[in-house]
Design a protein around this motif. Structure first.
Motif, PDB file in Angstrom:
ATOM      1  N   LEU A   1      86.686  -6.610  68.580  1.00 15.06           N
ATOM      2  CA  LEU A   1      85.437  -5.898  68.319  1.00 15.06           C
ATOM      3  C   LEU A   1      85.689  -4.534  67.686  1.00 15.06           C
ATOM      4  CD1 LEU A   1      82.558  -6.909  68.991  1.00 15.06           C
ATOM      5  CD2 LEU A   1      82.578  -5.378  70.957  1.00 15.06           C
ATOM      6  N   ARG A   2      86.903  -4.008  67.871  1.00 18.38           N
ATOM      7  CA  ARG A   2      87.248  -2.702  67.308  1.00 18.38           C
ATOM      8  C   ARG A   2      87.160  -2.669  65.789  1.00 18.38           C
ATOM      9  NH1 ARG A   2      92.341  -0.270  66.043  1.00 18.38           N
ATOM     10  NH2 ARG A   2      93.553  -1.983  66.905  1.00 18.38           N
ATOM     11  N   ALA A   3      87.107  -3.844  65.135  1.00 14.69           N
ATOM     12  CA  ALA A   3      87.035  -3.884  63.676  1.00 14.69           C
ATOM     13  C   ALA A   3      85.840  -3.101  63.145  1.00 14.69           C
ATOM     14  CB  ALA A   3      86.974  -5.335  63.192  1.00 14.69           C
ATOM     15  N   THR A   4      84.741  -3.075  63.885  1.00 13.86           N
ATOM     16  CA  THR A   4      83.539  -2.351  63.431  1.00 13.86           C
ATOM     17  C   THR A   4      82.975  -1.413  64.485  1.00 13.86           C
ATOM     18  OG1 THR A   4      82.168  -4.250  64.115  1.00 13.86           O
ATOM     19  CG2 THR A   4      82.829  -4.147  61.789  1.00 13.86           C
ATOM     20  N   VAL A   5      83.508  -1.446  65.711  1.00  9.31           N
ATOM     21  CA  VAL A   5      82.985  -0.599  66.785  1.00  9.31           C
ATOM     22  C   VAL A   5      83.968   0.540  67.031  1.00  9.31           C
ATOM     23  CG1 VAL A   5      82.217  -0.526  69.184  1.00  9.31           C
ATOM     24  CG2 VAL A   5      81.732  -2.539  67.787  1.00  9.31           C
ATOM     25  N   TYR A   6      83.747   1.662  66.333  1.00  9.76           N
ATOM     26  CA  TYR A   6      84.625   2.814  66.468  1.00  9.76           C
ATOM     27  C   TYR A   6      83.916   4.066  65.977  1.00  9.76           C
ATOM     28  CZ  TYR A   6      85.437   1.874  61.459  1.00  9.76           C
ATOM     29  OH  TYR A   6      85.288   1.661  60.108  1.00  9.76           O
ATOM     30  N   GLY A   7      84.419   5.227  66.405  1.00  7.54           N
ATOM     31  CA  GLY A   7      83.852   6.500  65.979  1.00  7.54           C
ATOM     32  C   GLY A   7      84.736   7.647  66.417  1.00  7.54           C
ATOM     33  N   ALA A   8      84.336   8.853  66.080  1.00  5.17           N
ATOM     34  CA  ALA A   8      85.134  10.052  66.326  1.00  5.17           C
ATOM     35  C   ALA A   8      84.705  10.755  67.602  1.00  5.17           C
ATOM     36  CB  ALA A   8      85.017  11.010  65.145  1.00  5.17           C
ATOM     37  N   ILE A   9      85.681  11.420  68.229  1.00  4.48           N
ATOM     38  CA  ILE A   9      85.432  12.369  69.318  1.00  4.48           C
ATOM     39  C   ILE A   9      85.925  13.729  68.837  1.00  4.48           C
ATOM     40  CG2 ILE A   9      85.885  12.990  71.721  1.00  4.48           C
ATOM     41  CD1 ILE A   9      86.593  10.059  72.262  1.00  4.48           C
ATOM     42  N   ILE A  10      85.013  14.703  68.753  1.00  2.00           N
ATOM     43  CA  ILE A  10      85.368  16.044  68.291  1.00  2.00           C
ATOM     44  C   ILE A  10      85.181  17.009  69.462  1.00  2.00           C
ATOM     45  CG2 ILE A  10      84.957  17.842  66.590  1.00  2.00           C
ATOM     46  CD1 ILE A  10      85.900  15.117  65.446  1.00  2.00           C
ATOM     47  N   ILE A  11      86.277  17.616  69.889  1.00  2.00           N
ATOM     48  CA  ILE A  11      86.255  18.539  71.028  1.00  2.00           C
ATOM     49  C   ILE A  11      86.595  19.933  70.514  1.00  2.00           C
ATOM     50  CG2 ILE A  11      87.057  18.934  73.385  1.00  2.00           C
ATOM     51  CD1 ILE A  11      88.305  16.066  73.229  1.00  2.00           C
ATOM     52  N   TYR A  12      85.618  20.810  70.538  1.00  2.00           N
ATOM     53  CA  TYR A  12      85.823  22.173  70.059  1.00  2.00           C
ATOM     54  C   TYR A  12      86.440  23.042  71.159  1.00  2.00           C
ATOM     55  CZ  TYR A  12      82.998  21.010  65.985  1.00  2.00           C
ATOM     56  OH  TYR A  12      82.527  20.434  64.831  1.00  2.00           O
ATOM     57  N   PRO A  13      87.144  24.105  70.764  1.00  2.00           N
ATOM     58  CA  PRO A  13      87.642  25.055  71.780  1.00  2.00           C
ATOM     59  C   PRO A  13      86.475  25.685  72.529  1.00  2.00           C
ATOM     60  CG  PRO A  13      88.645  25.463  69.620  1.00  2.00           C
ATOM     61  CD  PRO A  13      87.519  24.504  69.402  1.00  2.00           C
ATOM     62  N   LYS A  14      86.790  26.296  73.656  1.00  2.00           N
ATOM     63  CA  LYS A  14      85.763  26.995  74.415  1.00  2.00           C
ATOM     64  C   LYS A  14      85.145  28.104  73.562  1.00  2.00           C
ATOM     65  CE  LYS A  14      87.961  26.183  78.909  1.00  2.00           C
ATOM     66  NZ  LYS A  14      88.600  26.817  80.079  1.00  2.00           N
ATOM     67  N   THR A  15      83.916  28.455  73.885  1.00  2.00           N
ATOM     68  CA  THR A  15      83.207  29.491  73.146  1.00  2.00           C
ATOM     69  C   THR A  15      84.021  30.783  73.099  1.00  2.00           C
ATOM     70  OG1 THR A  15      81.093  28.544  73.841  1.00  2.00           O
ATOM     71  CG2 THR A  15      81.058  30.802  73.000  1.00  2.00           C
ATOM     72  N   GLY A  16      84.182  31.302  71.903  1.00  2.00           N
ATOM     73  CA  GLY A  16      84.937  32.540  71.733  1.00  2.00           C
ATOM     74  C   GLY A  16      86.416  32.356  71.515  1.00  2.00           C
TER      75      GLY A  16
ATOM     76  N   GLN B   1      91.130  20.396  79.781  1.00  2.00           N
ATOM     77  CA  GLN B   1      92.135  21.063  78.948  1.00  2.00           C
ATOM     78  C   GLN B   1      92.447  20.279  77.681  1.00  2.00           C
ATOM     79  OE1 GLN B   1      95.465  21.816  81.564  1.00  2.00           O
ATOM     80  NE2 GLN B   1      94.351  23.331  82.768  1.00  2.00           N
ATOM     81  N   GLN B   2      91.416  19.703  77.083  1.00  2.00           N
ATOM     82  CA  GLN B   2      91.602  18.960  75.835  1.00  2.00           C
ATOM     83  C   GLN B   2      90.678  19.505  74.762  1.00  2.00           C
ATOM     84  OE1 GLN B   2      91.723  14.589  77.577  1.00  2.00           O
ATOM     85  NE2 GLN B   2      92.896  14.705  75.685  1.00  2.00           N
ATOM     86  N   LYS B   3      91.207  19.583  73.553  1.00  2.00           N
ATOM     87  CA  LYS B   3      90.420  19.984  72.394  1.00  2.00           C
ATOM     88  C   LYS B   3      91.062  19.378  71.155  1.00  2.00           C
ATOM     89  CE  LYS B   3      92.806  24.468  72.526  1.00  2.00           C
ATOM     90  NZ  LYS B   3      93.410  24.232  73.844  1.00  2.00           N
ATOM     91  N   GLY B   4      90.243  19.090  70.150  1.00  2.00           N
ATOM     92  CA  GLY B   4      90.770  18.523  68.922  1.00  2.00           C
ATOM     93  C   GLY B   4      90.066  17.239  68.538  1.00  2.00           C
ATOM     94  N   THR B   5      90.752  16.410  67.764  1.00  2.00           N
ATOM     95  CA  THR B   5      90.182  15.183  67.207  1.00  2.00           C
ATOM     96  C   THR B   5      90.758  13.960  67.910  1.00  2.00           C
ATOM     97  OG1 THR B   5      89.975  16.259  65.041  1.00  2.00           O
ATOM     98  CG2 THR B   5      89.833  13.853  65.097  1.00  2.00           C
ATOM     99  N   LEU B   6      89.876  13.164  68.486  1.00  2.00           N
ATOM    100  CA  LEU B   6      90.236  11.887  69.097  1.00  2.00           C
ATOM    101  C   LEU B   6      89.294  10.815  68.556  1.00  2.00           C
ATOM    102  CD1 LEU B   6      90.807  13.124  72.783  1.00  2.00           C
ATOM    103  CD2 LEU B   6      92.575  12.503  71.120  1.00  2.00           C
ATOM    104  N   LEU B   7      89.333   9.633  69.124  1.00  2.00           N
ATOM    105  CA  LEU B   7      88.426   8.574  68.697  1.00  2.00           C
ATOM    106  C   LEU B   7      88.020   7.711  69.878  1.00  2.00           C
ATOM    107  CD1 LEU B   7      90.272   5.548  67.102  1.00  2.00           C
ATOM    108  CD2 LEU B   7      91.555   7.527  67.930  1.00  2.00           C
ATOM    109  N   TRP B   8      86.935   7.004  69.716  1.00  2.00           N
ATOM    110  CA  TRP B   8      86.537   5.974  70.673  1.00  2.00           C
ATOM    111  C   TRP B   8      86.472   4.648  69.922  1.00  2.00           C
ATOM    112  CZ3 TRP B   8      82.310   3.336  69.164  1.00  2.00           C
ATOM    113  CH2 TRP B   8      81.368   3.974  68.351  1.00  2.00           C
ATOM    114  N   HIS B   9      86.678   3.562  70.634  1.00  2.00           N
ATOM    115  CA  HIS B   9      86.587   2.244  69.991  1.00  2.00           C
ATOM    116  C   HIS B   9      86.428   1.162  71.050  1.00  2.00           C
ATOM    117  CE1 HIS B   9      90.761   1.264  71.142  1.00  2.00           C
ATOM    118  NE2 HIS B   9      91.109   2.479  70.716  1.00  2.00           N
TER     119      HIS B   9
END
Length: 572
Positions: free
Chosen positions: A141-156, A127-135
């Motif tokens: 180490l988080r100074a350079t080790v990070y990125g995005a998590i993009i969770i789209y809504p269910k199809t339709g 039950q999650q959707k939207g913009t998050l991140l990982w690091h």
């Protein structure tokens, strides 16, 4: 557009997994697809700011690869550590239903992935959707080790706002010329504070205001009249930041991967770990406009980088050498600008806020100065008045164990933590204006690996109170494994008789900026068993011990019980 193409490719290679069991554990109902990723922790040589150095990356990328998924998908990420340093990955904002083993903070839910080792993270985006991140969640180490998590809504399932022409990920970061791991050790050895970042970055680029960076700048090409969705993420280490686009308004539609009632502003502030989705329409004369990232520093007498990082919001038809129109950001200590944005955040729909409370905790947060006991005070006791900087919650400085706290709890291994974190300060006084600040004589904190235990299903209210010990400041507090309703906040000392709560449509967040010299009230239902880290997301404050672990006991049956640890669980 590129993000959409990559996501569709991920869909093509996804596997159905409704009937799967992960290593024998009970599966949370949901995910119809599985997304597989491989993260290689690698050393990469790069040149920035007139300097060439080695940095730690994932798959030789800065920022790292994007995790694309849909609501209720299962995600499997194999992490291979090819560096000489320990590593972990935290999936910031993922609620980790029945998957606390894969949350990622070192020595809390796992031992680090040691050099040459591999660990596979597995979780379902229930039950999650939207913009998050990982690091990374070990050392700095988080100074350079990070990125995005993009969770789209269910199809339709559409967005609850006009569909944008394109989506773009904007990750705010900090860049240090010194090796961040060595810098952390040097700061701890000094007993003092950290130096400011050498540059702010937007998607890894400092922009033209910095030396040797005229061409090291991120750019979005836009078409006049079109509306764009910017997924804003602050992955910075030790700074909170303002963001704005010259001559353009932004409409906030999501905060921390939860839809909000739309509201329009010309600037926003994000603390490390916070995300915002904003709509922006290219409705200005054709030209090149600055997307600017600048500092928000609410603490007193703290050095910080004051050079703005700039990216380009460039209209189709603008010439390559067009002058970039500058964005006007608030002054670095504009607390009102921060409050104005927070005031605008409301849940899109009426919220299921816990009305009755079972446990009411009052937690003070702030800095401390410990008395110097080191052999070389001049070199190693550079905190205020010859002391050593620390940080605490309820005057307890958290000391991380040398094992996985979660495993110690699960296997009932004694001696690594206690269950006596105080539910309120040992004494009450004027926390904002009357806090002890005669450092280091009366600013010492107690040290300990103390936890607080909740029964499964406990309805929790948590009052977070900033203190004036050393300095008041805005603290971005992050709770692992949960999102929470921000039901109230204000300046000064929390007073239940006068506090104004919103129990109808408060924002649902995973990281809350506790106002400078003020308080925030959050509520959540403790319905996810495990050991969950709560800490300030300013890395230096985490390093100094501004954190605590909440243990949530098992409930009844397999869907309320933490499964066994995975077979490849890292060892210390």
């Amino acid at each position: 557009m590129a993000a959409t193409i990559i996501f569709l490719l991920c869909v093509c290679v996804s596997l159905l997994s409704n009937a799967d069991n992960v290593q024998g554990m009970a599966r949370w109902p949901g995910g119809s697809s599985t997304r597989f990723y491989e993260f290689k922790v690698q050393t990469k040589r790069i040149t920035k700011l007139c300097n060439t150095k080695d940095i730690i990356t994932i798959n030789n990328m800065l920022p790292g690869p994007v995790i694309y998924a849909q609501e209720d998908d299962r995600v499997i990420v194999k992490v291979i550590n090819q560096t000489p340093h320990n590593a972990t990955i935290h999936w910031h904002g993922v609620r980790q239903r029945l998957s606390c083993w894969f949350d990622g903070p070192s020595y809390v839910t796992q031992c680090p992935i040691q050099p040459g080792q591999t660990f596979t993270y597995e979780f379902t985006l229930v039950q999650q959707k939207g913009t998050l991140l990982w690091h990374a969640h070990v050392s700095w180490l988080r100074a350079t080790v990070y990125g995005a998590i993009i969770i789209y809504p269910k199809t339709g399932v559409p967005y609850p706002f006009p569909y944008p022409y394109e989506e773009h990920i904007i990750i705010l970061g900090e860049y240090y010329l010194r090796d961040p791991l060595q810098l952390e050790q040097a700061v701890l050895a000094s007993g003092g504070g950290p130096p400011p970042a050498d540059a702010y970055t937007i998607n890894g680029h400092p922009g033209p205001n910095y030396k040797c960076s005229t061409n090291d700048v991120y750019k979005i090409d836009v078409i006049p009249g079109k509306t764009y969705l910017l997924r804003l993420i602050n992955a910075g280490l030790n700074m909170e930041n303002f963001f704005g686009v010259a001559n353009h308004q932004m409409t906030v539609v999501e905060a921390d991967a939860e839809y909000t009632k739309p509201f329009t502003t010309d600037r926003v502030m994000l603390g490390p770990g916070q995300t915002l989705n904003v709509l922006i329409t290219a409705n200005q004369p054709i030209g090149r406009y600055s997307m600017a990232m600048g500092p928000y520093m609410s603490a007193r007498n703290v050095p910080f980088q004051n050079i703005t990082s700039v990216a380009y919001f460039q209209y189709l038809g603008a010439t390559p050498n067009s002058v970039s129109l500058p964005a006007v950001l608030p002054r670095f200590n504009d607390n009102l600008a921060v409050k104005t944005v927070m005031d605008g955040l409301k849940s899109l729909n009426p919220a299921s806020v816990p009305k009755e409370i079972d446990k009411n905790l009052f937690v003070t947060i702030g800095l401390n100065v410990q008395k110097c006991g080191r052999k070389n005070p001049r070199q190693n006791c550079q905190g205020n008045n010859g002391g050593i900087f620390a940080a605490s919650m309820n005057n307890i400085t958290f000391i991380r164990p040398s094992v996985s706290l979660l495993e110690a709890y699960y296997r009932k291994i004694n001696g690594h933590f206690t269950e006596d974190f105080p539910a309120s300060p040992l004494r009450f006084y004027d926390f904002v204006n009357g806090a002890p600040n005669n450092a280091p004589n009366d600013t010492n904190a107690l040290n300990g690996t103390r936890t607080y235990v909740f029964e499964y299903g406990t309805r929790v209210q948590l009052i977070l109170q900033d203190t004036g010990t050393i300095s008041t400041e805005n603290h971005p507090i992050h709770l692992h494994g949960y999102s929470f309703y921000v039901v109230g906040y204000g300046t000064g000392n929390y007073n239940p008789a006068t506090a104004n709560f919103n129990l109808v449509d408060p924002p649902y967040m995973n990281t809350i900026g506790v106002p400078v010299g003020g308080w925030a009230a959050i509520r959540f239902l403790a319905d996810n068993p495990g050991a969950w880290f709560m800490h300030c997301h300013l890395e230096i404050h985490l390093t100094w011990g501004l954190s605590v672990v909440f243990i949530v006991k098992n409930g009844q049956g397999p869907l309320e019980t933490l499964p066994h640890p995975p077979a490849d669980y890292p060892r210390c």
